[in-house]
Write a protein that holds these residues in place. Sequence first.
Motif, PDB file in Angstrom:
ATOM      1  N   GLU A 235       0.834  -1.204   0.000  1.00 51.21           N
ATOM      2  CA  GLU A 235       0.000   0.000   0.000  1.00 51.21           C
ATOM      3  C   GLU A 235       0.867   1.251   0.000  1.00 51.21           C
ATOM      4  O   GLU A 235       0.567   2.232  -0.700  1.00 51.21           O
ATOM      5  N   GLY A 236       1.944   1.229   0.786  1.00 55.03           N
ATOM      6  CA  GLY A 236       2.861   2.358   0.781  1.00 55.03           C
ATOM      7  C   GLY A 236       3.435   2.613  -0.592  1.00 55.03           C
ATOM      8  O   GLY A 236       3.580   3.768  -1.020  1.00 55.03           O
ATOM      9  N   ASN A 237       3.746   1.544  -1.320  1.00 56.09           N
ATOM     10  CA  ASN A 237       4.290   1.698  -2.669  1.00 56.09           C
ATOM     11  C   ASN A 237       3.278   2.330  -3.616  1.00 56.09           C
ATOM     12  O   ASN A 237       3.658   3.087  -4.522  1.00 56.09           O
ATOM     13  N   PHE A 238       1.985   2.034  -3.431  1.00 49.91           N
ATOM     14  CA  PHE A 238       0.965   2.693  -4.247  1.00 49.91           C
ATOM     15  C   PHE A 238       1.013   4.204  -4.038  1.00 49.91           C
ATOM     16  O   PHE A 238       0.956   4.986  -4.999  1.00 49.91           O
ATOM     17  N   PHE A 239       1.105   4.627  -2.770  1.00 51.55           N
ATOM     18  CA  PHE A 239       1.175   6.057  -2.482  1.00 51.55           C
ATOM     19  C   PHE A 239       2.456   6.659  -3.040  1.00 51.55           C
ATOM     20  O   PHE A 239       2.451   7.764  -3.593  1.00 51.55           O
ATOM     21  N   ARG A 240       3.557   5.954  -2.888  1.00 51.91           N
ATOM     22  CA  ARG A 240       4.842   6.470  -3.378  1.00 51.91           C
ATOM     23  C   ARG A 240       4.798   6.705  -4.879  1.00 51.91           C
ATOM     24  O   ARG A 240       5.266   7.730  -5.374  1.00 51.91           O
ATOM     25  N   GLU A 241       4.200   5.767  -5.599  1.00 48.91           N
ATOM     26  CA  GLU A 241       4.117   5.886  -7.049  1.00 48.91           C
ATOM     27  C   GLU A 241       3.138   6.988  -7.460  1.00 48.91           C
ATOM     28  O   GLU A 241       3.405   7.766  -8.378  1.00 48.91           O
ATOM     29  N   SER A 242       2.008   7.062  -6.785  1.00 50.65           N
ATOM     30  CA  SER A 242       0.940   7.978  -7.206  1.00 50.65           C
ATOM     31  C   SER A 242       1.164   9.417  -6.770  1.00 50.65           C
ATOM     32  O   SER A 242       0.535  10.326  -7.310  1.00 50.65           O
ATOM     33  N   THR A 243       2.030   9.636  -5.781  1.00 53.32           N
ATOM     34  CA  THR A 243       2.271  11.014  -5.316  1.00 53.32           C
ATOM     35  C   THR A 243       3.676  11.506  -5.666  1.00 53.32           C
ATOM     36  O   THR A 243       4.062  12.574  -5.220  1.00 53.32           O
ATOM     37  N   GLY A 244       4.417  10.746  -6.485  1.00 51.49           N
ATOM     38  CA  GLY A 244       5.811  11.086  -6.729  1.00 51.49           C
ATOM     39  C   GLY A 244       6.107  11.788  -8.043  1.00 51.49           C
ATOM     40  O   GLY A 244       7.267  12.113  -8.307  1.00 51.49           O
TER      41      GLY A 244
END
Length: 346
Positions: A235-244
């Motif tokens: 889930e953290g990786n989803f945020f990292r990808e989508s907010t980066g």
Amino acid sequence: MKKLKQIGLALIVSLMVLALVAVIWMKIPISADVSEPDPAVVHANIAGAGAPYASSYFEHDGNTLHYVEAGEGELIIFLHGFPSYWFSFIRQMDSLKDDYRVVAIDGLGAGKSDAPLDVDAYKLENMSAHLNALIDHLGADKIHIVGHDWGSAFAFGFAQRYPDRVASVTGLSAPPQNVLLQLIQSNSALRNTSTYIERLKQANPVFIMAMGADKRIWTGAYEPLVKKGLLTQEEGNFFRESTGNPKRIDANINWYRANIPPFNAIKNVDFWPNRKARLIMPAQIIWGQDDRVFSKEHAEATKAYSDDIRFLMLKGIGHWPHVERPETVTQAIENLISEQATAERP
């Protein structure tokens, strides 16, 4: 010496070319990506049970929003903050989707929605008109609306602007925009806690990339939630990808550029929907006691703008109450909806 001059000239030309490429790159807008499935939606459907999630897109006035929905019943719309996207409300959606129709939106500039270059597209009046049209598209008369951070200001503003469409409103970690501007004008201490807004507004995609802001969003916002076990690594990786994406970060900052004027130049026309707009439906504000940008004073100031508001401060919680204490936040949303329904019964 001649060779040094040639090297220097070549370096200057290279820098000029890089600068030109950077300018061109910044001027290319980002459109909604409808070709690839949202990996967070795929993950949510594999990991969860009950009503399935689906991605959809809705265009209004030339701009397209991505939204994720599940379930049937009364409509609850979730609006994320900065820097985030729809998936920040996955815990609430998982808990509510078997009893309600839940819809979480990627705000303009975020996630898989359009990221137009025109700052005016991000004005609350224009984004609210888009949301109002989406509600029509979804076939609803009234909604319950929940927002976090900038999404909270958006949710409260929408409720003030379209009171006949909102049955209840829950704001997390931010007051209405007209309350925020009033406090910036009148309270020096709270004005100081909002100075980060002025710094954000000075950024651009190249600066964001050069300063490593994408990595700082991860290490400052989402990595701590992963380390605490509040988000899984996936889930953290989803945020990292989508907010980066630096251009999307800059587009998200347009929310502030469009709606928060320089602190020393705030005028009556800047208050939206207007300086005295009120919340006439049941409302609540939820925030964490350890939040560095929201305080009890923000909540108390909102009381003067509401006919029926309640407060929930969570001890030991920071800026992400819906992630840090998901069950408590979900229950508060359900309680407000239930109380509103009871009050409307003859």
